[in-house]
Scaffold this active site. Structure first.
Site, PDB file in Angstrom:
ATOM      1  N   GLY A  82       0.830  -1.196   0.000  1.00  0.00           N
ATOM      2  CA  GLY A  82       0.000   0.000   0.000  1.00  0.00           C
ATOM      3  C   GLY A  82       0.856   1.233   0.000  1.00  0.00           C
ATOM      4  O   GLY A  82       2.082   1.152   0.154  1.00  0.00           O
ATOM      5  N   ALA A 121      -4.652  -7.264   3.982  1.00  0.00           N
ATOM      6  CA  ALA A 121      -4.472  -6.499   5.233  1.00  0.00           C
ATOM      7  C   ALA A 121      -4.425  -4.988   4.975  1.00  0.00           C
ATOM      8  O   ALA A 121      -4.605  -4.198   5.902  1.00  0.00           O
ATOM      9  CB  ALA A 121      -3.196  -6.932   5.939  1.00  0.00           C
ATOM     10  N   THR A 152     -10.703  -7.402  17.686  1.00  0.00           N
ATOM     11  CA  THR A 152     -11.283  -8.423  18.570  1.00  0.00           C
ATOM     12  C   THR A 152     -10.240  -8.927  19.561  1.00  0.00           C
ATOM     13  O   THR A 152     -10.533  -9.134  20.746  1.00  0.00           O
ATOM     14  CB  THR A 152     -11.866  -9.574  17.714  1.00  0.00           C
ATOM     15  N   HIS A 178     -13.414  -2.140  10.024  1.00  0.00           N
ATOM     16  CA  HIS A 178     -12.182  -1.982  10.800  1.00  0.00           C
ATOM     17  C   HIS A 178     -11.879  -0.484  10.753  1.00  0.00           C
ATOM     18  O   HIS A 178     -11.228   0.008   9.847  1.00  0.00           O
ATOM     19  CB  HIS A 178     -11.045  -2.800  10.160  1.00  0.00           C
ATOM     20  N   THR A 233       1.569   0.576  13.218  1.00  0.00           N
ATOM     21  CA  THR A 233       1.316  -0.665  13.961  1.00  0.00           C
ATOM     22  C   THR A 233       1.593  -1.843  13.028  1.00  0.00           C
ATOM     23  O   THR A 233       1.252  -1.781  11.849  1.00  0.00           O
ATOM     24  CB  THR A 233      -0.155  -0.754  14.437  1.00  0.00           C
TER      25      THR A 233
HETATM   26  P1  NAD Z   1       4.895   0.035   4.458  1.00  0.00           P
HETATM   27  O1  NAD Z   1       4.962   1.355   3.765  1.00  0.00           O
HETATM   28  O2  NAD Z   1       5.941  -0.304   5.483  1.00  0.00           O
HETATM   29  O3  NAD Z   1       4.909  -1.130   3.361  1.00  0.00           O
HETATM   30  C1  NAD Z   1       4.164  -1.090   2.179  1.00  0.00           C
HETATM   31  C2  NAD Z   1       4.917  -1.914   1.148  1.00  0.00           C
HETATM   32  O4  NAD Z   1       4.111  -1.980  -0.041  1.00  0.00           O
HETATM   33  C3  NAD Z   1       6.278  -1.303   0.746  1.00  0.00           C
HETATM   34  O5  NAD Z   1       7.292  -2.282   0.882  1.00  0.00           O
HETATM   35  C4  NAD Z   1       6.067  -0.912  -0.716  1.00  0.00           C
HETATM   36  O6  NAD Z   1       7.239  -0.993  -1.507  1.00  0.00           O
HETATM   37  C5  NAD Z   1       5.008  -1.933  -1.146  1.00  0.00           C
HETATM   38  N1  NAD Z   1       4.287  -1.533  -2.362  1.00  0.00           N
HETATM   39  C6  NAD Z   1       3.782  -0.302  -2.665  1.00  0.00           C
HETATM   40  N2  NAD Z   1       3.229  -0.328  -3.891  1.00  0.00           N
HETATM   41  C7  NAD Z   1       3.366  -1.594  -4.363  1.00  0.00           C
HETATM   42  C8  NAD Z   1       2.994  -2.233  -5.566  1.00  0.00           C
HETATM   43  N3  NAD Z   1       2.350  -1.581  -6.539  1.00  0.00           N
HETATM   44  N4  NAD Z   1       3.303  -3.535  -5.714  1.00  0.00           N
HETATM   45  C9  NAD Z   1       3.950  -4.218  -4.738  1.00  0.00           C
HETATM   46  N5  NAD Z   1       4.342  -3.665  -3.571  1.00  0.00           N
HETATM   47  C10 NAD Z   1       4.046  -2.359  -3.388  1.00  0.00           C
HETATM   48  O7  NAD Z   1       3.448  -0.040   5.103  1.00  0.00           O
HETATM   49  P2  NAD Z   1       2.982  -0.995   6.316  1.00  0.00           P
HETATM   50  O8  NAD Z   1       3.188  -0.295   7.598  1.00  0.00           O
HETATM   51  O9  NAD Z   1       3.583  -2.337   6.103  1.00  0.00           O
HETATM   52  O10 NAD Z   1       1.405  -1.038   6.063  1.00  0.00           O
HETATM   53  C11 NAD Z   1       0.878  -1.759   4.966  1.00  0.00           C
HETATM   54  C12 NAD Z   1      -0.644  -1.659   4.966  1.00  0.00           C
HETATM   55  O11 NAD Z   1      -1.183  -2.376   6.083  1.00  0.00           O
HETATM   56  C13 NAD Z   1      -1.181  -0.222   5.098  1.00  0.00           C
HETATM   57  O12 NAD Z   1      -2.277  -0.056   4.219  1.00  0.00           O
HETATM   58  C14 NAD Z   1      -1.630  -0.164   6.539  1.00  0.00           C
HETATM   59  O13 NAD Z   1      -2.650   0.815   6.743  1.00  0.00           O
HETATM   60  C15 NAD Z   1      -2.182  -1.566   6.701  1.00  0.00           C
HETATM   61  N6  NAD Z   1      -2.413  -2.000   8.086  1.00  0.00           N
HETATM   62  C16 NAD Z   1      -3.525  -2.749   8.286  1.00  0.00           C
HETATM   63  C17 NAD Z   1      -3.874  -3.167   9.559  1.00  0.00           C
HETATM   64  C18 NAD Z   1      -5.137  -3.985   9.743  1.00  0.00           C
HETATM   65  O14 NAD Z   1      -5.602  -4.218  10.870  1.00  0.00           O
HETATM   66  N7  NAD Z   1      -5.718  -4.472   8.666  1.00  0.00           N
HETATM   67  C19 NAD Z   1      -3.053  -2.837  10.651  1.00  0.00           C
HETATM   68  C20 NAD Z   1      -1.903  -2.087  10.419  1.00  0.00           C
HETATM   69  C21 NAD Z   1      -1.598  -1.657   9.129  1.00  0.00           C
END
Ligand code: NAD
Length: 317
Positions: A82, A121, A152, A178, A233
């Site tokens: 992302g 995620a 949860t 969420h 997180t």
């Molecule tokens: P991060 O920036 O550390 O990692 C994101 C990764 O995605 C990077 O390595 C980046 O190079 C890669 N990326 C970006 N564009 C891409 C593409 N087109 N193809 C392949 N890879 C690509 O971010 P993070 O802290 O690891 O967070 C990732 C996601 O997880 C965020 O959307 C965050 O909000 C979400 N998240 C979800 C929860 C949940 O409960 N679901 C909790 C925490 C974080």
């Protein structure tokens, strides 16, 4: 003798993705792990780093930096890729950019011949799971989001502290988005099999609602508190993803609050939202429909309406 090779392909080797990968290795959940990222050098560095821990682990996992062709025989493709919110950027703009990221991921995964389960995620996770289902064309039981699984877990931890009970003996769920519109159906919260509202009544406690409201607020604000303290997180969500992965690979039929497509349960449809579901090798086997009070159903409906309206605003799906 039956040999199996449990394989996960992980797209997005950032903080969340690698917390998941690290927990997969330490819990020996799969046999093969392909790491995929637009930043290939990063994926290669992460694969090297994890491989150097293999000698200290209880597992002989095959870990490598790969490409989308490695998804062809994966059981699960986990998506944690992302882009971060830019200053001043609206939620819907971020969502639009993450949809573009997913367009560059889901197409190649499907083209590889992938026949497994998508586990998403990336936030906003309910909407991104829905986007993944739409872009892949997969039957929706094969596409799930982490939903309110982490919320949860946070709730069970806080209730465990409140009642001085092991959180594993607390049965309670966070449902809906969420995010801000999530809620706790307190009528369904139990310690062992005793409803917590009955525990209050049997103790003659009448002013419990403010404590329950406080606990719901703590759960809802947990991510923001962690982000203020350490910017993002990742450990908790990584472990939640491992729990879901274990249920899929082990065909466990575990009840987990994942984000799944609703098909009339609670009167809702055409929306991905977090509800207790049975998770197995088929992905979402079925939704466990709880007996919510009319007020709780209304809260779920409001949350689903919000998710439906956000999804409707996305261009290109
Ligand atoms: P991060 O920036 O550390 O990692 C994101 C990764 O995605 C990077 O390595 C980046 O190079 C890669 N990326 C970006 N564009 C891409 C593409 N087109 N193809 C392949 N890879 C690509 O971010 P993070 O802290 O690891 O967070 C990732 C996601 O997880 C965020 O959307 C965050 O909000 C979400 N998240 C979800 C929860 C949940 O409960 N679901 C909790 C925490 C974080």
């Amino acid at each position: 003798m039956r040999f199996v090779n449990r394989k996960v392909a992980l797209v997005g080797t950032g903080l969340v993705g690698m917390s998941y990968a690290y927990a997969l290795l330490n819990q020996s959940v799969c046999d093969e792990l392909a790491l995929i990222d637009i930043d290939q050098q990063r994926a290669q560095g992460e694969a090297m780093d994890l491989n150097h821990g293999l000698a200290f682990s209880g597992s002989n996992m095959k870990i490598y930096a790969g490409g989308y062709q490695d998804c062809s025989d994966a059981d699960i493709v986990a998506v944690c890729a992302g882009v971060a919110q830019k200053p001043g950027e609206s939620r819907i703009d971020l969502l639009q950019r993450n949809t573009e990221v997913f367009q560059s991921i889901v197409g190649p995964v499907v083209a590889s011949g992938f026949k497994g389960i998508f586990l998403v995620a990336t936030n906003p996770v309910d909407v991104m799971a829905h986007v993944t289902q739409a872009l892949s064309g997969f039957d929706d039981h094969r596409v799930l989001g982490t939903g309110t699984a982490l919320d949860t877990a946070r709730l069970r931890y806080l209730l465990g502290e409140y009642f001085s009970v092991d959180p594993r003996n607390v049965h309670a769920y966070v449902m809906g988005e969420h995010g801000d519109s999530e809620f706790v159906p307190w009528s369904q919260a139990m310690v062992a099999t005793k409803p917590i509202l009955d525990i209050f009544r049997s103790r003659g406690v009448t002013d419990y609602q403010k404590d329950l409201d406080h606990i719901s607020e703590e759960v809802r604000n947990a991510a923001q508190k962690i982000i203020s303290a350490k910017k993002s997180t990742y450990y908790g969500i990584g472990m939640a993803m491992v729990r879901i992965t274990r249920a899929i690979l082990g065909d466990d039929h575990s009840v987990l609050t994942v984000s799944s497509m609703l098909h009339g349960e609670y009167g809702e449809r055409d929306v991905y939202a977090g509800t207790p579901c049975i998770v197995s090798r088929d992905g979402v086997k079925r939704t466990v429909e709880l007996t919510l009070t009319p007020e709780e159903r209304e809260k779920l409906h409001d949350s689903c309406e919000l998710l439906r309206s956000v999804y409707r605003d996305i261009r290109g799906v």
